[in-house]
Design an enzyme around this catalytic site. Structure first.
Site, PDB file in Angstrom:
ATOM      1  N   MET A 137      42.194 -30.227   4.470  1.00 41.00           N
ATOM      2  CA  MET A 137      41.974 -30.767   3.388  1.00 41.00           C
ATOM      3  C   MET A 137      43.250 -30.888   2.504  1.00 41.00           C
ATOM      4  O   MET A 137      43.216 -31.049   1.138  1.00 41.00           O
ATOM      5  CB  MET A 137      41.006 -29.769   2.477  1.00 41.00           C
ATOM      6  N   ALA A 160      47.020 -30.084   1.118  1.00 43.00           N
ATOM      7  CA  ALA A 160      47.833 -29.271   0.412  1.00 43.00           C
ATOM      8  C   ALA A 160      48.530 -28.265   1.649  1.00 43.00           C
ATOM      9  O   ALA A 160      48.312 -27.044   1.681  1.00 43.00           O
ATOM     10  CB  ALA A 160      47.162 -28.380  -0.428  1.00 43.00           C
ATOM     11  N   LEU A 161      49.038 -28.736   2.464  1.00 37.84           N
ATOM     12  CA  LEU A 161      49.577 -28.262   3.800  1.00 37.84           C
ATOM     13  C   LEU A 161      50.608 -27.167   3.589  1.00 37.84           C
ATOM     14  O   LEU A 161      51.447 -27.443   2.363  1.00 37.84           O
ATOM     15  CB  LEU A 161      50.122 -29.063   4.674  1.00 37.84           C
ATOM     16  N   GLY A 219      50.876 -22.102   7.569  1.00 40.55           N
ATOM     17  CA  GLY A 219      49.480 -21.588   8.174  1.00 40.55           C
ATOM     18  C   GLY A 219      49.021 -22.756   8.632  1.00 40.55           C
ATOM     19  O   GLY A 219      48.590 -22.823   9.984  1.00 40.55           O
ATOM     20  N   HIS A 220      48.997 -24.119   8.050  1.00 39.18           N
ATOM     21  CA  HIS A 220      48.510 -25.375   8.730  1.00 39.18           C
ATOM     22  C   HIS A 220      49.609 -25.657   9.899  1.00 39.18           C
ATOM     23  O   HIS A 220      49.229 -26.105  10.752  1.00 39.18           O
ATOM     24  CB  HIS A 220      48.498 -26.669   7.755  1.00 39.18           C
ATOM     25  N   SER A 230      47.129 -19.763   1.961  1.00 37.25           N
ATOM     26  CA  SER A 230      45.982 -20.621   1.730  1.00 37.25           C
ATOM     27  C   SER A 230      46.422 -21.653   0.652  1.00 37.25           C
ATOM     28  O   SER A 230      47.431 -21.559  -0.087  1.00 37.25           O
ATOM     29  CB  SER A 230      44.825 -19.906   0.665  1.00 37.25           C
TER      30      SER A 230
HETATM   31  O1  PAF Z   1      38.992 -25.340   6.275  1.00 39.30           O
HETATM   32  C1  PAF Z   1      39.021 -26.425   5.782  1.00 39.30           C
HETATM   33  O2  PAF Z   1      40.423 -26.691   5.397  1.00 39.30           O
HETATM   34  C2  PAF Z   1      38.178 -27.292   5.551  1.00 39.30           C
HETATM   35  O3  PAF Z   1      36.789 -26.634   5.186  1.00 39.30           O
HETATM   36  C3  PAF Z   1      37.832 -28.086   6.805  1.00 39.30           C
HETATM   37  C4  PAF Z   1      37.424 -27.610   8.001  1.00 39.30           C
HETATM   38  C5  PAF Z   1      38.955 -29.163   6.964  1.00 39.30           C
HETATM   39  C6  PAF Z   1      36.553 -29.178   6.623  1.00 39.30           C
HETATM   40  O4  PAF Z   1      36.724 -29.635   5.254  1.00 39.30           O
END
Ligand code: PAF
Length: 269
Positions: free
Chosen positions: A20, A22-23, A26-27, A174
């Site tokens: 979603m 706002a990387l 963690g991403h 997060s």
């Molecule tokens: O974990 C998240 O960022 C969201 O719940 C996801 C899996 C991208 C679904 O919108």
């Protein structure tokens, strides 16, 4: 890295990291793991309104498009896909249900949240058709439900669980952490500290007693703290083979969740 709103020309096989935005680091670790699996790595950024039961939370959700593009490219993404609402939900939405488990733990505090998550992940899978999809263990209940949904509706996709990345303080990374001020950040350390102590216990009862410390913490408004069986998400007991401590609550108006696996096989009674 290619930037796409409409998904065209993806190489197959590809690995997929849905986000979603706002990387953060963690991403980036999910993207790096995806890159080890496939040369083509698709990262989606879509803030899914269906999974926000609280419209204020949706409004406040951080949005950092330029930084997202930089971070995704630096971590090894080859496609950054930023669909619109209409791209994902072109007609009447067929909502998936997360069933009974969707109403437990997170679901008690965020009714309908997991129906929204499963609905969007199913749609994203239909559009991307990845070979692999990578999700972080930080949202452990989400991961559990996605694995179940994918086994039923997308058995061809391999779901990869990636370990939680932590700040040096122990705080789980997060997108919401940017909303914590300095004091709230310090207060938030209690979550990983209590989790660590609980997961070092030799029995479920002892671990639950450790988690109970969170109930009396003045800075942390606890939603739940439990020890669950990883294979079923039922409450763990001393027969449980693989147990995990899960916690959620609020610090200074910011909702945080975290979990850790119990360190050793539990002592049988
Ligand atoms: O974990 C998240 O960022 C969201 O719940 C996801 C899996 C991208 C679904 O919108």
């Amino acid at each position: 890295m290619k930037l796409m709103q409409l998904l065209t020309e993806i190489e197959k096989p590809c690995a997929f990291v849905p986000t979603m935005g706002a990387l953060h680091a963690g991403h980036q670790s999910l993207i790096a793991q995806a890159r080890e699996l496939c040369d083509e790595v698709v990262v989606s950024v879509f803030v899914n309104p269906l999974q926000f039961e609280d419209k204020e939370d949706l409004k406040k959700y951080p949005r950092t498009p330029e930084k997202d593009a930089e971070m995704a490219a630096a971590a090894g993404a080859t496609v950054l896909w930023t669909p619109s609402y209409e791209d994902i939900y072109p007609a009447e939405i067929k909502k998936l249900s997360a069933g009974e488990l969707g109403e437990k733990f997170e679901g008690v505090h965020r009714p309908g949240h997991f129906d929204g998550v499963l609905t969007v992940v199913h749609r994203l899978f239909e559009l991307v058709k990845p070979k692999y999809a990578i999700f972080g263990e930080k949202d452990f209940q989400q991961l559990f439900l996605i694995i179940k949904m994918a086994a039923q509706l997308h058995p061809e996709i391999e779901i990869i669980a990636a370990p939680t990345v932590r700040e040096t303080s122990g705080l789980a990374m997060s997108s919401r952490n940017v909303r914590l001020d300095k004091d709230a950040r310090i207060a938030a350390d209690v979550i990983s500290k209590v989790l660590r102590t609980a997961t070092e216990c030799e029995s479920v009862d002892q671990a639950r007693k450790q988690l109970a410390a969170l109930e009396n913490n003045l800075d942390f408004k606890l939603d739940y703290a439990e020890i669950i069986d990883e294979s079923s998400f039922e409450l763990a007991n001393n027969e449980t083979q693989r147990a995990r401590a899960i916690v959620a609550g609020w610090i200074n108006g910011v909702r945080l969740i975290d979990n850790m696996a119990m360190k050793q096989a539990l002592v049988r009674v």
